[in-house]
Design a protein around this motif. Structure first.
Motif, PDB file in Angstrom:
ATOM      1  N   CYS A  90       1.024  18.390  -6.478  1.00 43.96           N
ATOM      2  CA  CYS A  90       1.980  17.789  -5.562  1.00 43.96           C
ATOM      3  C   CYS A  90       1.211  16.854  -4.637  1.00 43.96           C
ATOM      4  N   ALA A  91       1.877  15.817  -4.201  1.00 46.29           N
ATOM      5  CA  ALA A  91       1.246  14.831  -3.327  1.00 46.29           C
ATOM      6  C   ALA A  91       2.238  14.418  -2.257  1.00 46.29           C
ATOM      7  N   LEU A  92       1.768  14.383  -1.035  1.00 46.12           N
ATOM      8  CA  LEU A  92       2.602  13.961   0.085  1.00 46.12           C
ATOM      9  C   LEU A  92       2.260  12.533   0.465  1.00 46.12           C
ATOM     10  N   ASP A  93       3.302  11.778   0.754  1.00 44.77           N
ATOM     11  CA  ASP A  93       3.118  10.387   1.148  1.00 44.77           C
ATOM     12  C   ASP A  93       3.627  10.202   2.563  1.00 44.77           C
ATOM     13  N   MET A  94       2.759   9.689   3.398  1.00 39.47           N
ATOM     14  CA  MET A  94       3.131   9.450   4.790  1.00 39.47           C
ATOM     15  C   MET A  94       3.885   8.124   4.907  1.00 39.47           C
ATOM     16  N   PRO A  95       4.732   7.999   5.907  1.00 31.64           N
ATOM     17  CA  PRO A  95       5.374   6.700   6.115  1.00 31.64           C
ATOM     18  C   PRO A  95       4.301   5.663   6.405  1.00 31.64           C
ATOM     19  N   PRO A  96       4.286   4.565   5.682  1.00 34.19           N
ATOM     20  CA  PRO A  96       3.300   3.536   5.986  1.00 34.19           C
ATOM     21  C   PRO A  96       3.574   2.942   7.362  1.00 34.19           C
ATOM     22  N   THR A  97       2.532   2.417   7.942  1.00 30.27           N
ATOM     23  CA  THR A  97       2.648   1.890   9.300  1.00 30.27           C
ATOM     24  C   THR A  97       3.716   0.799   9.373  1.00 30.27           C
ATOM     25  N   ILE A  98       3.645  -0.089   8.431  1.00 29.46           N
ATOM     26  CA  ILE A  98       4.649  -1.146   8.369  1.00 29.46           C
ATOM     27  C   ILE A  98       5.290  -1.032   6.992  1.00 29.46           C
ATOM     28  N   TYR A  99       6.481  -0.472   6.946  1.00 31.06           N
ATOM     29  CA  TYR A  99       7.087  -0.130   5.667  1.00 31.06           C
ATOM     30  C   TYR A  99       7.272  -1.369   4.804  1.00 31.06           C
ATOM     31  N   ASN A 100       6.967  -1.189   3.531  1.00 29.17           N
ATOM     32  CA  ASN A 100       7.068  -2.254   2.532  1.00 29.17           C
ATOM     33  C   ASN A 100       5.880  -3.197   2.538  1.00 29.17           C
ATOM     34  N   THR A 101       5.147  -3.309   3.629  1.00 34.43           N
ATOM     35  CA  THR A 101       4.007  -4.230   3.622  1.00 34.43           C
ATOM     36  C   THR A 101       2.695  -3.481   3.733  1.00 34.43           C
ATOM     37  N   ASN A 102       2.748  -2.164   3.563  1.00 33.26           N
ATOM     38  CA  ASN A 102       1.544  -1.346   3.636  1.00 33.26           C
ATOM     39  C   ASN A 102       1.586  -0.402   2.448  1.00 33.26           C
ATOM     40  N   ALA A 103       0.498  -0.356   1.697  1.00 32.80           N
ATOM     41  CA  ALA A 103       0.506   0.442   0.477  1.00 32.80           C
ATOM     42  C   ALA A 103       0.502   1.936   0.746  1.00 32.80           C
ATOM     43  N   GLY A 104       0.188   2.362   1.971  1.00 30.12           N
ATOM     44  CA  GLY A 104       0.219   3.773   2.301  1.00 30.12           C
ATOM     45  C   GLY A 104      -0.856   4.560   1.564  1.00 30.12           C
ATOM     46  N   LYS A 105      -0.660   5.871   1.469  1.00 27.70           N
ATOM     47  CA  LYS A 105      -1.617   6.717   0.775  1.00 27.70           C
ATOM     48  C   LYS A 105      -0.939   8.017   0.383  1.00 27.70           C
ATOM     49  N   SER A 106      -1.506   8.693  -0.596  1.00 31.33           N
ATOM     50  CA  SER A 106      -1.028  10.015  -1.010  1.00 31.33           C
ATOM     51  C   SER A 106      -2.103  11.055  -0.745  1.00 31.33           C
TER      52      SER A 106
ATOM     53  N   TYR B  50      -3.144  -3.972  -0.189  1.00 28.41           N
ATOM     54  CA  TYR B  50      -1.932  -4.766  -0.399  1.00 28.41           C
ATOM     55  C   TYR B  50      -2.132  -6.137   0.200  1.00 28.41           C
ATOM     56  N   ASN B  51      -1.675  -7.142  -0.490  1.00 27.44           N
ATOM     57  CA  ASN B  51      -1.714  -8.504   0.034  1.00 27.44           C
ATOM     58  C   ASN B  51      -3.138  -8.914   0.423  1.00 27.44           C
ATOM     59  N   ASN B  52      -4.069  -8.549  -0.435  1.00 26.58           N
ATOM     60  CA  ASN B  52      -5.477  -8.928  -0.272  1.00 26.58           C
ATOM     61  C   ASN B  52      -6.162  -8.329   0.940  1.00 26.58           C
ATOM     62  N   GLU B  53      -5.622  -7.206   1.414  1.00 27.33           N
ATOM     63  CA  GLU B  53      -6.348  -6.513   2.464  1.00 27.33           C
ATOM     64  C   GLU B  53      -6.126  -5.013   2.384  1.00 27.33           C
ATOM     65  N   ILE B  54      -7.035  -4.280   2.994  1.00 25.11           N
ATOM     66  CA  ILE B  54      -6.945  -2.826   2.988  1.00 25.11           C
ATOM     67  C   ILE B  54      -5.780  -2.388   3.862  1.00 25.11           C
ATOM     68  N   SER B  55      -4.922  -1.493   3.294  1.00 24.91           N
ATOM     69  CA  SER B  55      -3.809  -0.933   4.055  1.00 24.91           C
ATOM     70  C   SER B  55      -4.235   0.341   4.788  1.00 24.91           C
ATOM     71  N   GLU B  56      -4.831   1.245   4.043  1.00 22.18           N
ATOM     72  CA  GLU B  56      -5.274   2.525   4.597  1.00 22.18           C
ATOM     73  C   GLU B  56      -6.626   2.853   3.976  1.00 22.18           C
ATOM     74  N   LYS B  57      -7.440   3.605   4.698  1.00 22.52           N
ATOM     75  CA  LYS B  57      -8.660   4.122   4.106  1.00 22.52           C
ATOM     76  C   LYS B  57      -8.955   5.494   4.701  1.00 22.52           C
ATOM     77  N   SER B  58      -9.651   6.309   3.923  1.00 20.55           N
ATOM     78  CA  SER B  58      -9.972   7.657   4.370  1.00 20.55           C
ATOM     79  C   SER B  58     -11.366   7.678   4.992  1.00 20.55           C
ATOM     80  N   GLU B  59     -11.705   8.844   5.523  1.00 23.75           N
ATOM     81  CA  GLU B  59     -13.044   9.015   6.116  1.00 23.75           C
ATOM     82  C   GLU B  59     -14.136   8.883   5.069  1.00 23.75           C
ATOM     83  N   ILE B  60     -13.790   9.174   3.811  1.00 20.57           N
ATOM     84  CA  ILE B  60     -14.784   9.067   2.737  1.00 20.57           C
ATOM     85  C   ILE B  60     -15.197   7.606   2.564  1.00 20.57           C
ATOM     86  N   PHE B  61     -14.248   6.711   2.749  1.00 23.30           N
ATOM     87  CA  PHE B  61     -14.454   5.276   2.496  1.00 23.30           C
ATOM     88  C   PHE B  61     -15.230   4.674   3.660  1.00 23.30           C
TER      89      PHE B  61
END
Lengths: 118, 114
Positions: A90-106, B50-61
């Motif tokens: 199972c993987a949880l996805d947080m709301p991205p900071t700017i929805y739709n323009t941020n790829a987010g993370k799992s 996304y869009n040629n830039e990092i959106s999120e990164k973890s402490e590992i990165f």
């Protein structure tokens, strides 16, 4: 601290029975939750996604429920087959900071290894 | 059906060497990710793009890691100076974007640091 727990490391069931896997989380407010299948040495394969405002999702023999009050998701495989034997994540996805323009993370749980015996 | 591909399937390197792991995401996808999985452990998020830039990164990165989309098809992960603890399976994933969270994973690159 944030934690994701999947009910057990291993689950063994007989062919034809329903497998039920559990994912519990604490200190998260996920926007959605996903279930993946992973076979040894392979990448995770997406199965189902359920959003925070959805109670249940189905796809063929698979069913997912999501209870944001209990902070729990249940994943069911009905009429299980030996070919269903794999590790389920199972993987949880947080709301991205700017929805739709941020790829987010799992964030993934440890997984439950299901073995379906013929 | 379109798939995410990754090369090489297995990379062996000496500690302190630089490695570049390559990924070709699904062609019309907009979100890109790297994850790693140390043997017997959980899948861990590294970075999203996304869009040629990092959106999120973890402490590992940390500063040893970088990502790049050098052209319209490839997405790379570079580790500048590998450590023994970087040994893991590295998975690339891509997603359609536009608020759709589903990620499609590649087969992985097994990195072994000696």
């Amino acid at each position: 601290s944030q934690k994701i727990e999947q009910n057990s490391e291993a689950l063994n069931i007989q062919e034809g029975k329903t497998a039920t896997l559990t994912c519990n989380y604490t200190n998260y407010s996920p926007a959605y939750l996903q279930w993946y299948r992973q076979d040894p040495g392979r990448g995770p394969v997406f199965l189902l996604l359920i959003r925070e405002n959805e109670k249940e999702k189905r796809k063929e023999r698979l069913k997912v429920t999501f209870d944001t009050t209990l902070k729990q998701s249940l994943f069911h495989i009905t009429a299980s087959q030996p070919a269903d034997s794999a590790t389920y994540l199972c993987a949880l996805d947080m709301p991205p900071t700017i929805y739709n323009t941020n790829a987010g993370k799992s964030t993934f749980g440890d997984g439950t290894t299901l073995t379906v015996k013929p | 059906e379109p798939e995410v591909t990754q090369t090489p399937s297995h990379q062996v390197t000496q500690m302190g060497q630089e490695v570049i792991l390559r990924c070709v995401p699904i062609s019309n996808h907009l979100y890109f990710y790297w994850y790693r999985q140390i043997l017997g452990q959980k899948v861990e998020f590294l970075v999203s793009f996304y869009n040629n830039e990092i959106s999120e990164k973890s402490e590992i990165f940390d500063d040893q890691f970088s990502v790049e989309r050098p052209d319209g098809s490839n997405f790379t992960l570079k580790i500048r100076s590998t450590k023994l603890e970087d040994s893991a399976m590295y998975f690339c994933a891509s997603g359609p974007g536009q608020g759709v969270a589903t990620q499609y994973f590649g087969p992985g690159t097994r990195l072994t640091v000696l």
